[in-house]
Design an enzyme around this catalytic site. Sequence first.
Site, PDB file in Angstrom:
ATOM      1  N   GLY A  34      -7.832  -2.355   2.245  1.00 53.53           N
ATOM      2  CA  GLY A  34      -7.143  -2.317   3.534  1.00 53.53           C
ATOM      3  C   GLY A  34      -5.697  -1.888   3.371  1.00 53.53           C
ATOM      4  O   GLY A  34      -5.337  -1.244   2.381  1.00 53.53           O
ATOM      5  N   ALA A  35      -4.828  -2.263   4.354  1.00 57.40           N
ATOM      6  CA  ALA A  35      -3.436  -1.790   4.386  1.00 57.40           C
ATOM      7  C   ALA A  35      -3.440  -0.267   4.210  1.00 57.40           C
ATOM      8  O   ALA A  35      -2.759   0.281   3.340  1.00 57.40           O
ATOM      9  CB  ALA A  35      -2.579  -2.480   3.323  1.00 57.40           C
ATOM     10  N   LEU A  36      -4.228   0.380   5.045  1.00 57.08           N
ATOM     11  CA  LEU A  36      -4.528   1.800   4.836  1.00 57.08           C
ATOM     12  C   LEU A  36      -3.321   2.690   5.126  1.00 57.08           C
ATOM     13  O   LEU A  36      -2.498   2.390   5.981  1.00 57.08           O
ATOM     14  CB  LEU A  36      -5.693   2.208   5.750  1.00 57.08           C
ATOM     15  CG  LEU A  36      -6.980   1.402   5.567  1.00 57.08           C
ATOM     16  CD1 LEU A  36      -8.067   1.911   6.505  1.00 57.08           C
ATOM     17  CD2 LEU A  36      -7.465   1.432   4.121  1.00 57.08           C
ATOM     18  N   HIS A  37      -3.253   3.794   4.397  1.00 57.36           N
ATOM     19  CA  HIS A  37      -2.206   4.806   4.606  1.00 57.36           C
ATOM     20  C   HIS A  37      -2.857   6.169   4.446  1.00 57.36           C
ATOM     21  O   HIS A  37      -4.082   6.275   4.234  1.00 57.36           O
ATOM     22  CB  HIS A  37      -1.048   4.599   3.620  1.00 57.36           C
ATOM     23  CG  HIS A  37      -1.486   4.462   2.189  1.00 57.36           C
ATOM     24  ND1 HIS A  37      -2.105   5.488   1.499  1.00 57.36           N
ATOM     25  CD2 HIS A  37      -1.431   3.415   1.334  1.00 57.36           C
ATOM     26  CE1 HIS A  37      -2.378   5.091   0.276  1.00 57.36           C
ATOM     27  NE2 HIS A  37      -1.993   3.832   0.143  1.00 57.36           N
ATOM     28  N   HIS A  40      -5.490   6.777   1.743  1.00 55.89           N
ATOM     29  CA  HIS A  40      -6.860   6.313   2.020  1.00 55.89           C
ATOM     30  C   HIS A  40      -7.566   7.268   2.986  1.00 55.89           C
ATOM     31  O   HIS A  40      -8.751   7.546   2.843  1.00 55.89           O
ATOM     32  CB  HIS A  40      -6.837   4.926   2.674  1.00 55.89           C
ATOM     33  CG  HIS A  40      -6.285   3.841   1.812  1.00 55.89           C
ATOM     34  ND1 HIS A  40      -5.062   3.251   2.044  1.00 55.89           N
ATOM     35  CD2 HIS A  40      -6.795   3.232   0.709  1.00 55.89           C
ATOM     36  CE1 HIS A  40      -4.841   2.323   1.138  1.00 55.89           C
ATOM     37  NE2 HIS A  40      -5.869   2.294   0.306  1.00 55.89           N
ATOM     38  N   GLY A 150      -9.200   7.045  -5.300  1.00 55.77           N
ATOM     39  CA  GLY A 150      -8.002   7.865  -5.442  1.00 55.77           C
ATOM     40  C   GLY A 150      -7.600   8.029  -6.902  1.00 55.77           C
ATOM     41  O   GLY A 150      -7.745   7.102  -7.712  1.00 55.77           O
ATOM     42  N   ASP A 153      -4.841   5.613  -8.922  1.00 58.35           N
ATOM     43  CA  ASP A 153      -5.262   4.604  -9.895  1.00 58.35           C
ATOM     44  C   ASP A 153      -6.166   5.317 -10.900  1.00 58.35           C
ATOM     45  O   ASP A 153      -7.384   5.138 -10.915  1.00 58.35           O
ATOM     46  CB  ASP A 153      -6.000   3.476  -9.180  1.00 58.35           C
ATOM     47  CG  ASP A 153      -5.093   2.737  -8.216  1.00 58.35           C
ATOM     48  OD1 ASP A 153      -4.310   1.902  -8.666  1.00 58.35           O
ATOM     49  OD2 ASP A 153      -5.139   3.046  -7.010  1.00 58.35           O
TER      50      ASP A 153
HETATM   51  O1  PAF Z   1      -8.068   0.618  -5.582  1.00 58.47           O
HETATM   52  C1  PAF Z   1      -8.327  -0.358  -4.849  1.00 58.47           C
HETATM   53  O2  PAF Z   1      -7.931  -0.439  -3.693  1.00 58.47           O
HETATM   54  C2  PAF Z   1      -9.148  -1.508  -5.436  1.00 58.47           C
HETATM   55  O3  PAF Z   1      -8.870  -1.709  -6.777  1.00 58.47           O
HETATM   56  C3  PAF Z   1     -10.661  -1.343  -5.188  1.00 58.47           C
HETATM   57  C4  PAF Z   1     -11.208  -0.130  -5.922  1.00 58.47           C
HETATM   58  C5  PAF Z   1     -10.950  -1.225  -3.717  1.00 58.47           C
HETATM   59  C6  PAF Z   1     -11.410  -2.573  -5.731  1.00 58.47           C
HETATM   60  O4  PAF Z   1     -10.982  -3.742  -5.108  1.00 58.47           O
END
Ligand code: PAF
Length: 284
Positions: A34-37, A40, A150, A153
Amino acid sequence: MPAPKIARTINAQRKQLGQWRRKGNSIALVPTMGALHAGHLSLVRLAHRKADRVAVSIFVNPGQFAPHEDFGRYPRTWKADLAMLTKEKTDLIFAPEVKEIYPAGFTTKITLDGPALGLETDFRPHFFGGVATIVAKLLIEAMPDVAIFGEKDYQQLLVIRRMARDLDLPIRILGAPIVREKDGLALSSRNIYLSPGDRKTATTLYRVLSESASAIAKGEKIEPILALGREKIQTAGFKLDYLEARNADTLEQAESAKDGPLRLLVAARIGGTRLIDNVAVKRI
Ligand code: PAF
């Protein structure tokens, strides 16, 4: 605009995805906390290009936070997330509660080797076990054709790809390019923690990564370039966790540009916020 279907339980999600599957629809899953930007949303757009139906999971996973980390204060922005995902024509949001995912008595955890060794693991030893366990569960629960993560990470992406392959999950794991602010800062849900001063300083990371990547691509020796980069990051006011050059496919140590394709990866803290970023070293 039709709102996405919302599944709060594993069964509800299975039922809906099953209906779509029986109609012959392929499914893409975008796992998020969540906390999308905009980063995402670029994953959701890629998902639409790869499958007929797009599911997004929103779950702040306690299993990947150490007790001293920011699980409690991690931004939870359900209304804004729902509005963005509606606009992006998301078909389904899976938003379970913690007890749905980790019922009383839950004890299983995935252990990892290979790309999970070093880098993030040196500073957050709990992290990839927690990520791999939740992602394996999310993938098994939805059984999508494709799942999208993404590249911001980057180590996480490689860990998940390896895990999916090792567990024989018949799911294509795709990486999507990093989305950046105009000044280069990689988008992250945690950027909202930065003070205005730290926000300005934060651009140092991408600048150092880009300068170092182009010097390495020109054939300059890696270690002196990284040493200079580390100094610049620390002088800017960061507490540096790492700045490393690694093989982009395996994350093994790279001594020279010949050990390529290479990826430069950085993690550093400023004013209590930990930022990570990475860039490819382009072959010239
Ligand atoms: O990258 C993330 O937002 C988190 O690590 C994920 C892949 C959703 C797992 O909780």
